[in-house]
Design an enzyme around this catalytic site. Structure first.
Site, PDB file in Angstrom:
ATOM      1  N   GLU A  68       0.884  -1.171   0.000  1.00 55.74           N
ATOM      2  CA  GLU A  68       0.000   0.000   0.000  1.00 55.74           C
ATOM      3  C   GLU A  68       0.916   1.213   0.000  1.00 55.74           C
ATOM      4  OE1 GLU A  68      -3.088  -0.374  -0.347  1.00 55.74           O
ATOM      5  OE2 GLU A  68      -3.554  -2.362   0.407  1.00 55.74           O
ATOM      6  N   CYS A  87      -2.821   8.941   3.258  1.00 55.21           N
ATOM      7  CA  CYS A  87      -2.488   8.422   1.924  1.00 55.21           C
ATOM      8  C   CYS A  87      -3.583   8.733   0.911  1.00 55.21           C
ATOM      9  CB  CYS A  87      -2.220   6.928   1.984  1.00 55.21           C
ATOM     10  SG  CYS A  87      -3.575   5.992   2.679  1.00 55.21           S
TER      11      CYS A  87
HETATM   12  P1  NAD Z   1       8.298   5.037   4.626  1.00 55.61           P
HETATM   13  O1  NAD Z   1       8.278   4.300   3.335  1.00 55.61           O
HETATM   14  O2  NAD Z   1       9.372   6.005   4.874  1.00 55.61           O
HETATM   15  O3  NAD Z   1       8.332   4.031   5.871  1.00 55.61           O
HETATM   16  C1  NAD Z   1       7.354   3.036   6.046  1.00 55.61           C
HETATM   17  C2  NAD Z   1       7.955   1.896   6.849  1.00 55.61           C
HETATM   18  O4  NAD Z   1       8.978   1.277   6.070  1.00 55.61           O
HETATM   19  C3  NAD Z   1       8.615   2.339   8.154  1.00 55.61           C
HETATM   20  O5  NAD Z   1       8.354   1.382   9.151  1.00 55.61           O
HETATM   21  C4  NAD Z   1      10.091   2.342   7.789  1.00 55.61           C
HETATM   22  O6  NAD Z   1      10.925   2.141   8.891  1.00 55.61           O
HETATM   23  C5  NAD Z   1      10.154   1.160   6.836  1.00 55.61           C
HETATM   24  N1  NAD Z   1      11.299   1.170   5.923  1.00 55.61           N
HETATM   25  C6  NAD Z   1      11.967   2.239   5.426  1.00 55.61           C
HETATM   26  N2  NAD Z   1      12.980   1.841   4.632  1.00 55.61           N
HETATM   27  C7  NAD Z   1      12.936   0.489   4.608  1.00 55.61           C
HETATM   28  C8  NAD Z   1      13.711  -0.509   3.951  1.00 55.61           C
HETATM   29  N3  NAD Z   1      14.739  -0.196   3.166  1.00 55.61           N
HETATM   30  N4  NAD Z   1      13.389  -1.808   4.136  1.00 55.61           N
HETATM   31  C9  NAD Z   1      12.341  -2.143   4.929  1.00 55.61           C
HETATM   32  N5  NAD Z   1      11.588  -1.249   5.589  1.00 55.61           N
HETATM   33  C10 NAD Z   1      11.871   0.060   5.423  1.00 55.61           C
HETATM   34  O7  NAD Z   1       6.854   5.718   4.727  1.00 55.61           O
HETATM   35  P2  NAD Z   1       6.352   6.714   5.856  1.00 55.61           P
HETATM   36  O8  NAD Z   1       7.006   8.032   5.600  1.00 55.61           O
HETATM   37  O9  NAD Z   1       6.457   6.063   7.171  1.00 55.61           O
HETATM   38  O10 NAD Z   1       4.788   6.819   5.529  1.00 55.61           O
HETATM   39  C11 NAD Z   1       4.238   7.722   4.638  1.00 55.61           C
HETATM   40  C12 NAD Z   1       3.950   7.045   3.309  1.00 55.61           C
HETATM   41  O11 NAD Z   1       3.073   5.950   3.500  1.00 55.61           O
HETATM   42  C13 NAD Z   1       3.250   7.970   2.327  1.00 55.61           C
HETATM   43  O12 NAD Z   1       3.813   7.792   1.060  1.00 55.61           O
HETATM   44  C14 NAD Z   1       1.814   7.459   2.330  1.00 55.61           C
HETATM   45  O13 NAD Z   1       1.063   7.722   1.183  1.00 55.61           O
HETATM   46  C15 NAD Z   1       2.028   5.997   2.536  1.00 55.61           C
HETATM   47  N6  NAD Z   1       0.803   5.376   3.062  1.00 55.61           N
HETATM   48  C16 NAD Z   1       0.070   4.604   2.213  1.00 55.61           C
HETATM   49  C17 NAD Z   1      -1.113   4.022   2.658  1.00 55.61           C
HETATM   50  C18 NAD Z   1      -1.930   3.172   1.737  1.00 55.61           C
HETATM   51  O14 NAD Z   1      -2.772   2.443   2.235  1.00 55.61           O
HETATM   52  N7  NAD Z   1      -1.727   3.223   0.425  1.00 55.61           N
HETATM   53  C19 NAD Z   1      -1.546   4.233   3.969  1.00 55.61           C
HETATM   54  C20 NAD Z   1      -0.766   5.039   4.806  1.00 55.61           C
HETATM   55  C21 NAD Z   1       0.418   5.596   4.331  1.00 55.61           C
END
Ligand code: NAD
Length: 518
Positions: free
Chosen positions: A263, A297
């Site tokens: 997502e 999101c």
């Molecule tokens: P992010 O991608 O920075 O982090 C999300 C998670 O991934 C965190 O737990 C982070 O520690 C982990 N992560 C980061 N790098 C990683 C790697 N290399 N390997 C494994 N895990 C890793 O996102 P964010 O800033 O926490 O959240 C905001 C984003 O999430 C926005 O783009 C938003 O649109 C999206 N979002 C999408 C939905 C949906 O349902 N489509 C819902 C909520 C948020």
């Protein structure tokens, strides 16, 4: 409109240190590493959290594997698992006030918007409890010849990686179906907001979830998250986060061929036609982008407005945006609180600066008066935004909206689809034909007609294009955590080509037809 900044009060229940939870116990990192957790209204460090490394992920995955191979959870009847899930829901609901206080403190979400998150999280557990009790597996029959049925079983150890916006609620989206399916899990919460996730362990213990079924490793994405994704004993990864992180995870998961559900980000359009209920569209599009601080999101962060009503709509929108109450998250009057973290705040401010060169700023774009510190931004409205602008194309994930005029239906659809994302779309019209044809043509995983994001838990949730892979929601979530085995039983005679036997004619039309039927 702003309010004054009160002094910081740490809510009840904040632990001395945020720790991992592995095999039924709270533990520190094997190597003792920690990271700072900030509070967004002052950006002061209020607690340290254990920073998981490879060794911590190894321990959590080993506990989850042991609970999967030898523990009772995957082998329980659905009804027995459902009873535990319902107890989890009760315990989650009972924490509503404590959770709202923690979530608001840690994320900067206005307290009134953090309230109800526990009820929604609880609802996810009740929903999947109901679904597994009522569900049935497929069976297909060819009378007299063959019967086929499907046996479902949990996939194994699920890695759950979650973002910082409404963290507890989003964790429940993954935990509930993963546990309902009989998987065991390792959760890696977002490092900006690890506080509320520390509530899960005691909730699960109280509800009777066996040790080792739920494990949690806190930490930085590139360390703990990366180790979870690459672990060869993790069967699947459910990820919610940024598109670029999703792309990286997709590559990192390939050597171990994991199942992936993603997502990802969005830049969702709200298309407002002149024939719509414009007052309702105004309320809804303001709420759609400024609720949850715009860190949502499915935010309607691009508003496309039919040219004949554009000037009036934009004027009313800007006036309402200027009137939104920005203030401390703990104040019940606050409508927009503080953005989650200074790094994210800087990123959002970067977009605001870019927007000033690309379009016309009619509201916000600056730190509100009376809030000299913390990650506060006035609700920001850019109008006449060209589709080539960065603020039209890229996800900002803050209280910033881009408004653009369109000439007709064709133009509206063209603008709506002119981005790499395809998460949600909102259509405002009272023309029935147009509502359905535009819903069909717009590139999005979810469309709302004359509404903001209100969703029945049975319906699919997910995006297309750069917004995600696969759908969660309802039985689709269960399918992701479940393996399906088709069992074929022969009832009649089976024709077998008799290789090596004398006098056998494989062209016999009778045998050929029988084979095709089955
Ligand atoms: P992010 O991608 O920075 O982090 C999300 C998670 O991934 C965190 O737990 C982070 O520690 C982990 N992560 C980061 N790098 C990683 C790697 N290399 N390997 C494994 N895990 C890793 O996102 P964010 O800033 O926490 O959240 C905001 C984003 O999430 C926005 O783009 C938003 O649109 C999206 N979002 C999408 C939905 C949906 O349902 N489509 C819902 C909520 C948020």
């Amino acid at each position: 409109m702003t309010q004054t900044q009160p002094s910081l009060t740490v809510p009840a229940g904040v632990p001395e240190r945020i720790r991992h939870y592995i095999n039924g116990s709270f533990v520190d990192s094997v190597g003792g590493q920690t990271f700072d957790v900030l509070e967004p209204t002052t950006n002061t460090v209020y607690v340290q959290a254990a920073a998981g490394q490879q060794a911590d992920i190894d321990a959590a995955v080993a506990a989850a594997r042991e609970a999967f191979e030898n523990g009772p959870w995957p082998r329980m009847k659905n009804r027995e698992r459902a009873r535990v899930l319902n107890k989890i829901a009760d315990a989650v609901e009972a924490q509503d006030k404590a959770l709202a206080a923690m979530e608001s403190f840690d994320t900067g979400l206005p307290i009134t918007q953090a309230q109800g998150q526990a009820r929604r999280a609880a609802e996810n557990f009740r929903f999947f409890a109901d679904l597994i009790v009522a569900g049935s597996d497929d069976a297909y029959k060819v009378p007299g010849m063959q019967m086929n049925y499907v046996n479902s079983s949990p996939v194994g150890v699920a890695g759950l990686i979650t973002p910082w916006n409404t963290p507890f609620m989003l964790e429940s989206w993954k935990l509930a179906p993963a546990l309902a399916s009989g998987c065991t899990v390792v959760l890696k919460p977002a490092e900006f907001t690890p506080l509320s996730a520390s509530l899960w362990a005691s909730i699960f213990e109280e509800a009777g979830l066996p040790a080792g079924v739920f494990n949690m490793v806190n930490g930085i994405g590139e360390e703990a998250g990366d180790a979870l994704v690459k672990h060869e004993d993790v069967n699947l990864i459910s990820f919610t986060g940024e598109t670029t992180t999703g792309q990286l995870i997709f590559g990192n998961a390939s050597p171990t061929l994991k199942g992936l559900s993603m997502e990802l980000g969005g830049k969702s359009p709200a298309i407002v036609f002149a024939d719509a209920d414009l007052e309702a569209a105004l309320d809804s599009t303001l709420f759609g982008v400024f609720s949850l601080n715009g860190e949502r999101c499915t935010a309607s962060s691009r508003i496309l407005v039919e040219r004949s009503v554009y000037d009036d709509f934009v004027a009313a929108y800007a006036e309402r945006a200027r009137n939104i109450k920005v203030g401390p998250p703990s104040d019940p009057a606050t409508e927009v609180g503080a953005l989650v973290h200074p790094e994210h705040y800087e990123r959002v401010l970067g977009y605001v600066e870019a927007g000033k060169a690309e379009a016309r700023l009619v509201a916000g774009g600056e730190r509100p008066e009376g809030l000299p510190e913390g990650n506060y931004l006035s609700p920001t409205v850019f109008v006449d935004v060209p589709p080539s602008a960065k603020i039209f194309q890229e996800e900002i994930f803050g209280p910033v909206v881009a408004i653009t005029p369109f000439d007709d239906e064709e133009h509206a659809v063209e603008l709506a689809n002119d981005v790499k994302y395809g998460l949600a779309a909102y259509i405002w019209t009272n023309d029935l034909r147009r509502a359905h044809t535009v819903a069909d043509r717009v590139q999005a995983g979810m469309v709302w007609i004359n509404s903001h994001n209100v969703r029945d838990l049975r319906s699919p949730f997910g995006g297309i294009k750069a917004s995600g892979l696969g759908n969660e929601g309802g039985y689709r979530s269960l399918s992701f955590y479940t393996e399906q085995k088709a069992v074929h039983i022969t009832l009649g005679d089976v024709h077998t080509a008799r290789f090596g036997a004398e006098g056998y004619n494989d062209d016999d039309p009778f045998f050929a037809a029988k084979n095709l039927q089955a």
